[in-house]
Design an enzyme around this catalytic site. Structure first.
Site, PDB file in Angstrom:
ATOM      1  N   GLU A 194      43.470  34.591  49.132  1.00  0.00           N
ATOM      2  CA  GLU A 194      43.033  32.936  49.231  1.00  0.00           C
ATOM      3  C   GLU A 194      42.810  33.564  47.151  1.00  0.00           C
ATOM      4  O   GLU A 194      43.914  34.339  46.555  1.00  0.00           O
ATOM      5  CB  GLU A 194      41.659  33.927  49.188  1.00  0.00           C
ATOM      6  CG  GLU A 194      41.597  34.615  49.945  1.00  0.00           C
ATOM      7  CD  GLU A 194      40.451  35.581  50.896  1.00  0.00           C
ATOM      8  OE1 GLU A 194      39.734  35.919  51.631  1.00  0.00           O
ATOM      9  OE2 GLU A 194      39.761  35.969  49.628  1.00  0.00           O
ATOM     10  N   LYS A 200      41.947  34.389  43.713  1.00  0.00           N
ATOM     11  CA  LYS A 200      40.764  35.650  42.267  1.00  0.00           C
ATOM     12  C   LYS A 200      40.341  34.737  41.621  1.00  0.00           C
ATOM     13  O   LYS A 200      40.804  34.305  40.921  1.00  0.00           O
ATOM     14  CB  LYS A 200      41.842  36.647  41.956  1.00  0.00           C
ATOM     15  CG  LYS A 200      40.712  37.120  41.562  1.00  0.00           C
ATOM     16  CD  LYS A 200      41.713  38.848  40.898  1.00  0.00           C
ATOM     17  CE  LYS A 200      40.473  40.211  41.152  1.00  0.00           C
ATOM     18  NZ  LYS A 200      39.615  39.907  40.533  1.00  0.00           N
ATOM     19  N   LYS A 210      45.365  42.787  45.124  1.00  0.00           N
ATOM     20  CA  LYS A 210      45.631  41.951  43.989  1.00  0.00           C
ATOM     21  C   LYS A 210      46.557  41.981  43.324  1.00  0.00           C
ATOM     22  O   LYS A 210      46.760  42.706  42.749  1.00  0.00           O
ATOM     23  CB  LYS A 210      44.688  42.077  42.728  1.00  0.00           C
ATOM     24  CG  LYS A 210      43.752  43.056  42.405  1.00  0.00           C
ATOM     25  CD  LYS A 210      42.976  43.234  41.563  1.00  0.00           C
ATOM     26  CE  LYS A 210      42.978  44.856  40.291  1.00  0.00           C
ATOM     27  NZ  LYS A 210      41.411  45.220  40.534  1.00  0.00           N
TER      28      LYS A 210
END
Length: 569
Positions: free
Chosen positions: A245, A247, A419
């Protein structure tokens, strides 16, 4: 339990620094309280009225409390102000000043809590005057030692040096004699972060009662947070099948919607309610298929002309309550939804990611305000890397990678979410920023002398102690120095907290309790004999204030160790 007995325990807790001794004392306190007073007793021992997500603010500035103390003791307000400036602790001053004690009453813990709640909830025209009168009356009806802690609670300055974590240690000790039950309590707290309710359930029903505590609309779940890995190869090796996805550089929002009550509530990552910030969500009922939902998302400002996302600094202007409507008009928000935690009362956090995303897409009707975020499934390192680089080029902060069949794990646990920010695979240089807590500050020189601050000390929690990582004096504008000083003024303590491990040349001119979180960038992390952490940030600089984060969501010591290892420290 009588309030006088309760404050004797507070005095004992204040006098000891050993975490084990604090745990023992808390265990005794909880045992001695009746089942029906544990909840309110736990809130008071934490110095507040309710859990973090639903605590009531007293709405009394220091000057108002000084008035109550002055009027209760028959002294002039200016005289008490001078005494307070010299003493630095209004609670201690209230204990030392002689009051008319001819009307002393024997209150219970519950009665004191209820009195304080009445004062806090008083609102409307003339409420400030009524608050002062009510507090004065209460102070005049309790003993000197009771006044000391009552004043500290009203001012939000009880500061006994522990949090709900130590309370859970105490509950575990009562049950098992050690910390064996601590993990079970932590797990419940992640989905229902109310230490008062948890303690009350354990006290009255034992640990078996915890199974009845479930995810509930209106009670925020501790948000899932990302771990860090340094390369797409490492990510795929550890996580296998993933979803990638974007950030966003926005503000984390957890949305709770209950159609039956026609209520929309929002919470930040540090469990603060911010419903007033988001007038856009008033039409949630038009966009949701269902009776109730809990959604996790990132709110991002949108440029009205270009449709592109705006920076965090612009998005976070919603923190200013006085002009929300005007800001909402000039900086509209879009809420990029990336998870659903509950629907129609059903707990979804144990379902795999791909099932939750399917439920999310079926739940949200097409609209321009709350929008399910895009995601791409991948199982090859090259695909993850290319997506990360694509998102960076598009102006995002990089990628968030999530395990395809992973549960929603509150807090920072497991390797379900990872992340990647900045350049992938960087070593010797910090490829990511850190969220650190301000521990104290130093007086300025020259122009900064007018600000009252010239540099500040930041750190994190390591093995129960707060240790420093950097002293920062660059990266701030004059306006930001003033803003930081203003924020820190509310958290100043008269002496270094006993759980701070800071010595020598790093000793701050002014110490503050751990409350303000800032995002910090640096060139690298190096070994340091000066900082208690054993490592330090080289060329640290402020990136931004993180009003949306609490110290509990700051960078962990485990993360620092990982970064140091990657940087070959």
């Amino acid at each position: 339990m009588k309030y006088l007995k309760f404050v004797q325990y507070l005095g004992e807790l204040e006098s000891i620094s050993s975490r084990l001794a604090i745990t023992d004392t808390l265990s005794k306190l909880i045992k001695e309280m009746d089942d029906d007073e544990v909840e309110k007793g736990i809130y008071l021992v934490l110095g507040q009225l309710g859990p973090d997500f639903d605590k009531v603010d007293f709405g009394m500035a220091v000057k108002m409390v000084i008035r109550a103390v002055a009027e209760g003791s028959g002294r002039n307000v200016s005289e008490v102000e001078k005494m307070y400036k010299k003493k630095g602790d209004l609670g201690e001053l209230a204990r030392e000043i002689r009051f008319d004690e001819t009307k002393i009453k024997s209150y219970s813990v519950v009665e004191i809590f209820d009195h304080l709640m009445e004062i806090a909830k008083d609102s409307g025209q003339g409420s400030q005057e009524r608050k002062v009168i009510s507090l004065r009356s209460l102070l005049c009806s309790i003993s000197a030692e009771e006044r000391k802690y009552l004043v500290r609670i009203v001012l939000g300055r009880l500061r006994l040096g522990f949090s709900e974590k130590t309370i859970f240690d105490a509950l575990s000790k009562i049950e098992s004699g050690g910390k064996e039950k601590r993990k079970e309590l932590d797990t419940v707290y992640q989905i229902y972060p109310n230490p008062g309710i948890i303690a009350a359930v354990v006290k009255s029903k034992g640990f078996g009662g915890l199974k009845n505590i479930k995810v509930k609309t209106g009670v925020p779940v501790v948000p899932a947070l990302c771990q860090r890995l340094n390369s797409s190869e490492e990510i795929v090796s550890k996580m296998k099948d993933v979803a990638v996805e974007r950030k966003y550089d926005g503000t984390r929002v957890q949305i709770h919607f209950d159609r039956s009550k026609n209520v929309v509530r929002t919470y930040t990552r540090n469990l603060e309610e911010t419903s007033w910030m988001f007038p856009e969500l008033k039409n949630m009922g038009d966009w949701v298929n269902g009776k109730s939902v809990i959604l996790d998302c990132e709110a991002v400002g949108i440029d009205k002309k270009t449709g592109k996302v705006l920076s965090f600094q612009i998005t976070i202007t919603r923190k200013r309550k006085h002009d929300v409507a005007e800001t909402a008009e000039s900086v509209p928000l879009r809420f990029f939804l990336f998870d659903i935690l509950s629907k129609d009362g059903e707990d979804l956090i144990n379902k795999p990611y791909f099932e939750r995303r399917k439920i999310l897409s079926e739940t949200i009707k097409k609209n321009e305000v709350i929008v399910p975020d895009e995601y791409v499934r991948a199982n090859k390192a090259l695909d993850v890397k290319e997506l990360h680089e694509k998102y960076l080029k598009e102006g995002f902060e990089g990628a968030v990678v999530k395990m395809w069949n992973g549960e929603y794990l509150p807090g920072r646990q497991g390797w379900n979410w990872v992340k990647i920010k900045e350049a992938e695979g960087t070593t010797g240089k910090l490829s990511d920023t850190m969220d650190l807590v301000v521990l104290g500050y130093y007086y300025g020189r020259g122009k900064r002398a007018a600000f009252g601050i010239g540099a500040f000390l930041v750190g994190l929690e390591k093995e129960g102690k707060w240790v420093s990582l950097a002293k920062i004096g660059t990266g701030l504008t004059d306006k930001e120095f003033k803003q930081l000083k203003k924020e820190l003024d509310d958290h100043v303590v008269m002496e270094r907290p006993k759980n701070y491990s800071v010595e020598g040349t790093l000793t701050a001119d002014v110490w503050v309790e751990p409350s303000v979180v800032v995002e910090v960038a640096a060139d690298e992390i190096t070994k340091s004999p000066t900082h208690a952490a054993g490592v330090a940030l080289r060329f640290p600089r402020l990136v931004k204030f993180r009003d949306d984060k609490s110290p509990a969501q700051a960078t962990t010591w485990k993360e620092v160790e990982t970064i140091a290892k990657l940087s070959k420290v």
